[in-house]
Structure formats: C-alpha cells, structure tokens
Design an enzyme around this catalytic site. Sequence first.
Site, mmCIF file in Angstrom:
data_model
loop_
_atom_site.group_PDB
_atom_site.id
_atom_site.type_symbol
_atom_site.label_atom_id
_atom_site.label_comp_id
_atom_site.label_asym_id
_atom_site.label_seq_id
_atom_site.Cartn_x
_atom_site.Cartn_y
_atom_site.Cartn_z
ATOM 1 N N ARG A 1 84.879 41.504 44.227
ATOM 2 C CA ARG A 1 86.216 42.593 44.538
ATOM 3 C C ARG A 1 87.477 43.226 44.975
ATOM 4 O O ARG A 1 87.741 43.763 44.429
ATOM 5 C CB ARG A 1 84.294 44.517 44.647
ATOM 6 C CG ARG A 1 83.713 44.431 43.836
ATOM 7 C CD ARG A 1 82.208 45.463 44.000
ATOM 8 N NE ARG A 1 83.204 46.956 44.294
ATOM 9 C CZ ARG A 1 82.930 47.559 43.487
ATOM 10 N NH1 ARG A 1 82.906 47.245 42.607
ATOM 11 N NH2 ARG A 1 83.371 48.264 44.173
ATOM 12 N N LEU B 1 86.281 51.670 40.747
ATOM 13 C CA LEU B 1 86.283 50.203 40.450
ATOM 14 C C LEU B 1 84.706 50.427 40.388
ATOM 15 O O LEU B 1 83.849 50.674 41.722
ATOM 16 C CB LEU B 1 86.794 49.356 41.987
ATOM 17 C CG LEU B 1 86.659 47.521 42.319
ATOM 18 C CD1 LEU B 1 86.976 46.808 40.948
ATOM 19 C CD2 LEU B 1 86.719 47.461 43.270
ATOM 20 N N SER B 2 84.298 49.721 39.111
ATOM 21 C CA SER B 2 83.238 50.909 39.108
ATOM 22 C C SER B 2 81.375 49.912 40.244
ATOM 23 O O SER B 2 81.844 48.907 40.188
ATOM 24 C CB SER B 2 82.698 50.438 37.215
ATOM 25 O OG SER B 2 83.522 51.105 36.613
ATOM 26 N N CYS B 3 80.268 50.541 40.592
ATOM 27 C CA CYS B 3 79.899 49.979 40.995
ATOM 28 C C CYS B 3 79.010 48.647 40.869
ATOM 29 O O CYS B 3 78.492 48.544 39.192
ATOM 30 C CB CYS B 3 78.853 51.088 41.532
ATOM 31 S SG CYS B 3 77.810 51.622 39.871
ATOM 32 N N THR B 4 79.474 47.842 41.655
ATOM 33 C CA THR B 4 78.625 46.675 41.265
ATOM 34 C C THR B 4 77.501 45.848 39.764
ATOM 35 O O THR B 4 77.484 45.258 39.315
ATOM 36 C CB THR B 4 78.269 45.334 42.339
ATOM 37 O OG1 THR B 4 79.308 45.527 43.033
ATOM 38 C CG2 THR B 4 78.208 43.561 42.337
#
Length: 385
Positions: free
Chosen positions: A38, A91-94
């Site tokens: 990320r 930045l979307s959660c993993t």
Amino acid sequence: MNDNLEGHRRRAMEAMDVHRAWPEDAAWVRDAVEALPRQGFAPDRLWDWDGHAYVPVDRGTDPYGWARLVYAGPYDAAITEITHARPSSSLSCTSVVASMLDALDIEPGHHVLELGTGTGWNAALLAHRVGPTGHVTSVEAAPDLAAGARATLTRAGLGDTVMVVVGDGAHGHHDTAPFDRAIATYAVDHVPWAWIRQLRPGGGLVFPWGRLGHFAVTVAADGRSATGWLQGLAQFMPARDTAPIPEFDEVRADRSADHEDLLARDITPLHTDRDLLWALRVAVPDVVYATDTDEDGVNAWIHDGARSWAVLTTLPDGRVRAGQGGPRRLVDELGAAWDAWDGDGRVRRWDHGITITAEEQFVWAGDPETGPRWTVSAPAGVTNG
C-alpha cells in the site's frame, strides 16, 4: 523511516492472518498485496480524524503518523482526499479490497474494467493478476487523481498493462469494451446499465451497493440481465457527483420532537445484528441511522436526509423512549420493516441477491423468482439502455 514502514506493513499482514481476512480460494490476492504494498500507492498527505475534524498528516513532517494511517488495520481505509470537510477518496481497507478481488474471480489474460482509479492500488493488484496477456482499463473522474495514479502505475512497471482514462465511470469505457470483468470502487444505489452492456456474456461485475455491502453478479448468456449474491458488508464512498448525506444534527436542526412514545422493543440488535441492519437497508433504503451505547443500553439517531428524524433512547428499566419529528414517522417505518424481517424468518444477509436488467433492478431474498423482492429505484433523470 523504512524500518517504521516495514514494521507497520508486517503487522498489517499479520492482522489479516489473525482476522482470517485473506481469501481461502484466491491465494493470488495475498501474493499481489505482498508484491505491491500500500505504501507505494499512498500520497504524501493523508487525513486523520482528531475527534472534531479531519487534519492533514504529511509524510515529510510526520512519517510515523503517516505510516500508521497507511497500515492502520485490516478494516481501516486511509483517507487520501477531503472535499467540503468530508472524505471524498481513500485507499480502501485491505480486507475489503481482498474480498472484492476474490469475488471478481479474475484470471490471467482477462480484460478488466475498473470504475474509480483513486491512487491506483486496486488497478495495480488487478494488473498483477491478469499479467502481460491481460489488460486493465481504469476510469477516474478527477483529472488530478488520474494523473497521479498513471504516474504511480508507471513507476510500478504496470503502465503498459493499465490504461487510466479520465471520464464519468457511469458510462464505463465503450472504446475498450467488451470486458471479461468489471469492478467499481465506489458505491452506487442504482447500477449503470453501461456496466452490464460492456461485459461479455458470462462476464462478472463486483460493485458496492448503497454504501453498505458489495454484490457480485454474472451476465446472462443472452446479455439481457445480470444476477448474483451479496458478498460482504462494508461502507463505501459514493460517486463524486452524489450529494453528501446530511448529518443528523443538520436534519433535526434543533427542532423538538412532535411525537413521543415508549417502545417495548429491545433495540440492541440495531447495534449488533448485521443481518438486521442489512434487511433494514434494503427495505428502507433512504433512512440513515447511527448507534452507540451507554450504561443503560443502546441509543440510536435516525434520519432520512431531508426533514424527518428520530431518537431512540434506552431507559434504565429497559424500555425505549422514541422521539421523532418531521413529516415521516421513521420509528414506525423501521418497526414495520423489522417486523416483516422477523415474519420472513430473519433472512440472513448472505441469502440476498440482486437482479439487473435494462428495465428494472431489484434486490431479492432466497430466490430471484419466488422470494421477497425490493425494487431499486433509478435516480431522477437516469435511464438505462
């Protein structure tokens, strides 16, 4: 700084293991996240909530704080943009990224359409999977985000596999259609028919619906419909042209309740039961609510984004005081939807699906032909075709 980043990254990967958040049948997702961490796709400025407002956290001046936000946890997104004091890109959660990529069922060589490029991380993970024989077309509405993602993907060696274009994601990208798969990274209440029309028969689409859950649908052999099941729950940002939902205090506007009552119903499930929360979202789609607890139990704040609102307060004796105002009686509407869910046997969230055609869209429970269904209304002025 590198040691700090690596420590945060390692702990984030371990947390995914602890929470069993890696897809069991798609080992490639973890491999892709390992190969494309990320941090390589996070901008130098992120945003953190300090309890009152979002404040900037810059990599140059606060590298430890920045690293903490990049790798906050499996269920935490990193806010990358604030518009009008609210998050507008992230930045979307993993865990959610992994779940949606698993549901997309992509293979090497596939041609994939992505709606919403953002920082480019999801496009990079897609490119890692499709490989040199595949291709990703990613559509981003914001020119500055598109330019940044394009540069980042080029630095990652993926510039030839991913084409980033500026445009309205609702239109897809006709010039590079048809696609084997399509994925949206922002929430829609009504699926643009262009997304289905630009997929091959048998192709798949994964999309967040209504900022609460994501569906995976498959296009029928004749191309005239797509149907599929709910895959997971999470909150998503809406499309950029979607008006922000007002806060509860904005809707109430200091008005006193014009109707009060005592309820015998235990409202704890509003705070704990995800199946109920999903059922209410489907049955009363325009109602928004938040919950919290105190020493007496659960309290809830409910509104419709316009003029109607309600407050549910659990009292020491277990009863619930309901105060509501505005033209709608939201407590009654939610109560009726809750009763209907009880009467239908408390259908689990995983037993819901959606069907999409050029003429209509509807969510269903159990079976698309015989089960209960709820029509998904198109926004004013929107037509399919």
